[in-house]
Design an enzyme around this catalytic site. Structure first.
Site, PDB file in Angstrom:
ATOM      1  N   GLY A 229       0.833  -1.203   0.000  1.00 51.23           N
ATOM      2  CA  GLY A 229       0.000   0.000   0.000  1.00 51.23           C
ATOM      3  C   GLY A 229       0.862   1.245   0.000  1.00 51.23           C
TER       4      GLY A 229
ATOM      5  N   CYS B 281       5.279  -6.215   1.535  1.00 53.70           N
ATOM      6  CA  CYS B 281       5.722  -4.821   1.500  1.00 53.70           C
ATOM      7  C   CYS B 281       5.081  -4.019   2.645  1.00 53.70           C
ATOM      8  CB  CYS B 281       5.431  -4.229   0.119  1.00 53.70           C
ATOM      9  SG  CYS B 281       6.420  -2.771  -0.214  1.00 53.70           S
ATOM     10  N   TYR B 282       4.110  -3.166   2.362  1.00 52.08           N
ATOM     11  CA  TYR B 282       3.476  -2.424   3.456  1.00 52.08           C
ATOM     12  C   TYR B 282       2.905  -3.392   4.500  1.00 52.08           C
ATOM     13  CZ  TYR B 282       0.462   0.715   6.061  1.00 52.08           C
ATOM     14  OH  TYR B 282      -0.116   1.420   7.068  1.00 52.08           O
TER      15      TYR B 282
ATOM     16  N   HIS C 265       7.526  -7.842  -3.960  1.00 49.37           N
ATOM     17  CA  HIS C 265       6.175  -8.177  -4.445  1.00 49.37           C
ATOM     18  C   HIS C 265       6.187  -9.518  -5.182  1.00 49.37           C
ATOM     19  CE1 HIS C 265       4.014  -4.426  -3.534  1.00 49.37           C
ATOM     20  NE2 HIS C 265       5.232  -3.913  -3.572  1.00 49.37           N
TER      21      HIS C 265
ATOM     22  N   GLU D 295       3.654 -11.072  -6.305  1.00 43.54           N
ATOM     23  CA  GLU D 295       2.515 -11.207  -7.220  1.00 43.54           C
ATOM     24  C   GLU D 295       2.802 -10.728  -8.637  1.00 43.54           C
ATOM     25  OE1 GLU D 295       2.954  -9.152  -4.755  1.00 43.54           O
ATOM     26  OE2 GLU D 295       1.903  -7.260  -4.954  1.00 43.54           O
TER      27      GLU D 295
ATOM     28  N   SER E 294     -24.417 -10.305 -26.404  1.00 44.23           N
ATOM     29  CA  SER E 294     -23.703  -9.641 -27.493  1.00 44.23           C
ATOM     30  C   SER E 294     -22.906 -10.638 -28.330  1.00 44.23           C
ATOM     31  CB  SER E 294     -22.735  -8.603 -26.916  1.00 44.23           C
ATOM     32  OG  SER E 294     -21.669  -9.269 -26.260  1.00 44.23           O
ATOM     33  N   GLY E 295     -22.752 -11.849 -27.786  1.00 43.98           N
ATOM     34  CA  GLY E 295     -21.907 -12.817 -28.487  1.00 43.98           C
ATOM     35  C   GLY E 295     -20.474 -12.757 -27.989  1.00 43.98           C
ATOM     36  N   GLY E 296     -20.148 -11.755 -27.167  1.00 39.36           N
ATOM     37  CA  GLY E 296     -18.829 -11.659 -26.540  1.00 39.36           C
ATOM     38  C   GLY E 296     -18.711 -12.730 -25.451  1.00 39.36           C
ATOM     39  N   VAL E 297     -17.497 -12.916 -24.962  1.00 40.17           N
ATOM     40  CA  VAL E 297     -17.255 -13.999 -23.997  1.00 40.17           C
ATOM     41  C   VAL E 297     -18.107 -13.823 -22.738  1.00 40.17           C
ATOM     42  CG1 VAL E 297     -15.491 -15.233 -22.681  1.00 40.17           C
ATOM     43  CG2 VAL E 297     -14.864 -14.044 -24.769  1.00 40.17           C
ATOM     44  N   ASP E 298     -18.075 -12.619 -22.170  1.00 39.00           N
ATOM     45  CA  ASP E 298     -18.729 -12.431 -20.873  1.00 39.00           C
ATOM     46  C   ASP E 298     -20.242 -12.648 -20.953  1.00 39.00           C
ATOM     47  OD1 ASP E 298     -16.180 -11.754 -20.253  1.00 39.00           O
ATOM     48  OD2 ASP E 298     -16.549  -9.605 -20.071  1.00 39.00           O
ATOM     49  N   SER E 299     -20.869 -11.992 -21.919  1.00 39.89           N
ATOM     50  CA  SER E 299     -22.328 -12.121 -21.982  1.00 39.89           C
ATOM     51  C   SER E 299     -22.725 -13.539 -22.377  1.00 39.89           C
ATOM     52  CB  SER E 299     -22.942 -11.083 -22.921  1.00 39.89           C
ATOM     53  OG  SER E 299     -22.741 -11.412 -24.272  1.00 39.89           O
TER      54      SER E 299
ATOM     55  N   LYS F  69     -10.936 -12.323 -16.039  1.00 37.67           N
ATOM     56  CA  LYS F  69     -11.272 -12.603 -17.432  1.00 37.67           C
ATOM     57  C   LYS F  69     -10.850 -14.011 -17.870  1.00 37.67           C
ATOM     58  CE  LYS F  69     -12.674 -11.141 -21.497  1.00 37.67           C
ATOM     59  NZ  LYS F  69     -13.912 -10.404 -21.757  1.00 37.67           N
TER      60      LYS F  69
END
Ligand code: XMP
Length: 561
Positions: free
Chosen positions: A103, A130-131, A217, A219, A271-276, A417
């Site tokens: 942080g 770290c912090y 870090h 990550e 929409s045909g996108g991955v998420d929807s 994602k």
């Protein structure tokens, strides 16, 4: 406008088990309490989770989300919560350990955020980064001081401890990535230095009670063994079994959706996108024809896109889909518009209107499904100093819930994602749908420079189709973040046969990227570029010149508008 109703068979629902909404709802509630804002959607009570979880307490580092991501890669469920989350909100999550994040604050400043007492009192393993490490040091009786030399960037960590479970499978020396201005001057009683770097004699500290601190870090990708260190922490130190899988997630989500929706009706903008697509499939598994999808063709889609989407969701999955061809509505409103932001605004507004018109015809509807992802939720509420309760709305349907007073159903809001793609695979969606490159909401309108017309869109579609085919044939599609054509507003002179031509200039854009924040232009082979250029000029009426965009982001952006 053409409106087509397609009737589905009822999908058999799966049997289900537990819960998953508590973490983020907890996060949001706390954030809202702090900001004084009202919750946007009422969260329902959830039963205690049986799943093991690692809790990341958020002290505001920009890398926090990556910590959660890395832990989940070790198949352990992980949530990011405000650093001062009360124990009552944490206990039901079945925590197996805490990670205190980095942080921007300094622990010796007045009112510096610190870990709640339960972090040290519950006898669960703790890893401070770290912090987070400095907070542990201060709270357990050590000393932290401002360093005259800020340590930023690469360092080599040398392990001095023997047989620490944190370092299993690690080489004796390994690169790590530092970013800190404060340093530990004196460890708390009972702690030992477990590893050092040139500038940090206490790069890693630990005690017998499984409390550890890392000055670097783990990550970020610049710490190549960081993922192993985090995996060692969750498996070897916290004893997590690593049984969080997409299969479990599907079952849990289906149970949760059923509970939440009951006999209610849900609409989803497909929409045909991955998420929807993943949202629709998951919800459909849970509640069958209580879900209706509205698929708005805004006339700005690529060639064959609408047909393919309908085929998958109607023919293969048998969903209730309302298909709306609103091409004329959109193109009429875009007439004469050349400013990219105005295009976006018009397309967003028109989408909401069309969607609302169609939704109204359905009668009473209770829920709006959205493909909100974990980063959206976290980004909206995560900063320690600047907690905001505004949930980022899906860019295509922003504003709908407020106007339509629908409750939100967001089954992906715990996923990153790439986890959504794995979920799509798990649900059996076609590979080309799950692993497709991102396509922007405003579609071809922002790839058709200047005014958007039917004629220009057809030219762009034809060129884009050729590019996509060649990219796929050459096996580059999955290596690229995005690859597409742009139809510029420039015309140039050419010669074809014995004739002079005066046609459009098309640009090819192909980029590699991790997250679209930065991108590099792809070094596509000349032969491939030559083939694409040849085919476009020969097969697409209206284009007589093709250029390749060789700018990175920054300073350019991926899209041209
Ligand atoms: P830029 O052009 O900003 O794009 O480098 C970064 C990523 O965002 C996508 N993009 C959009 N997506 N609505 C969207 O849904 C938009 O208005 C929009 N503008 C850019 C772009 O395709 C790339 O993946």
């Amino acid at each position: 406008m053409v409106r087509k109703k397609i009737n589905p068979p009822l999908e058999k629902s799966h049997r289900i088990t537990t819960t998953d909404d508590i973490e983020v709802s907890t996060y949001l509630e706390i954030a809202k309490e702090k900001s004084g804002a009202q919750p946007a959607a009422k969260e329902e009570a959830v039963s205690p989770a049986k799943r093991e979880a690692i809790i990341v307490l958020d002290f505001g580092s920009q890398y926090n989300m990556l910590i959660a991501r890395r832990v989940r890669e070790a198949h352990v469920y992980c949530v990011l919560l405000p650093h001062d989350t009360p124990w009552e909100k944490i206990e039901p999550l079945n925590p197996k350990g805490f990670i205190l994040s980095g942080g921007p604050a300094s622990v010796y400043e007045e009112n510096a955020p610190l870990a709640p007492a339960y972090v040290y009192e519950k006898h669960l393993p703790v890893l401070g980064i770290c912090y987070g490490m400095q907070a542990i040091t201060k709270q357990l009786g050590g000393k932290v001081a401002h360093s005259t030399k800020r340590e930023y960037g690469h360092a080599i960590m040398h392990i001095s401890a023997e047989n620490s479970p944190l370092f299993a499978k690690l080489p004796e020396s390994t690169p790590v990535w530092m970013s800190h201005g404060d340093k530990i001057e004196e460890m708390p009683p009972g702690f030992k230095a477990l590893a050092y770097t040139e500038n940090s004699p206490m790069a890693v500290i630990g005690n017998k009670n499984n409390i550890y601190g890392l000055q670097f870090h783990p990550e970020v990708v610049h710490t190549p063994e960081g993922k192993t260190i985090l995996q060692n922490f969750v498996h070897n130190v916290c004893g997590c079994k690593g049984n969080w899988t997409m299969g479990n997630f599907v079952n849990e989500s289906i149970e949760r959706i059923k509970e939440q929706v009951g006999k209610g009706k849900v609409i989803n903008a497909l929409s045909g996108g991955v998420d929807s697509s993943v949202v629709a499939t998951l919800i459909h598994r849970a509640i069958g024809d209580q879900l209706t999808c509205i698929f708005v063709n805004n006339g700005l889609l690529r060639r064959e896109e609408a047909d393919r989407t309908l085929k998958v969701f109607n023919n293969n999955l048998g969903m209730n889909i309302i298909y709306v061809d609103a091409t004329d509505r959109f193109l009429n409103r875009l007439k004469g518009v050349i400013d990219p932001e105005q295009k976006r605004k018009i397309i967003g507004e028109e989408f909401i209107r069309v969607f609302e018109d169609e939704a109204k015809k359905l009668g009473e509807v209770d829920f709006l499904a959205q493909g909100t992802l974990y980063p959206d939720v976290i980004e909206s509420v995560s900063s320690v100093s600047n907690v905001s309760a505004t949930i980022k709305s899906h860019h295509n349907v922003g504003g709908l819930p407020a106007r339509m007073t629908l409750k939100l159903l967001e089954p992906l809001r715990f996923l990153f994602k790439d986890e959504v793609r794995l979920l799509g695979d798990e649900l059996g969606l076609p590979e080309e749908m799950v692993w497709r490159q991102p396509f922007p909401g405003p579609g071809l309108a922002i790839r058709c420079i200047g005014e958007v017309t039917k004629e220009k869109l057809e030219i762009l579609r034809a060129a884009d189709f050729i590019l996509m085919n060649e990219i796929k044939k050459a096996n580059y599609y999955h290596q690229l973040w995005q690859s597409f054509c742009v139809l510029t507003d420039v015309r140039s002179v050419g010669v074809m046969g014995d004739f002079r031509t005066y046609g459009y200039l098309a640009a090819i854009r192909a980029v590699t990227s991790e997250d679209a924040m930065t991108a590099d232009w792809a070094r596509l082979p000349y032969d491939l570029l030559a083939r694409v250029s040849n085919r476009i000029v020969n097969e697409v009426d209206g284009i007589n010149r093709v250029v390749y965009d060789i700018t990175s982001k920054p300073p350019s952006t991926i899209e041209w508008e």
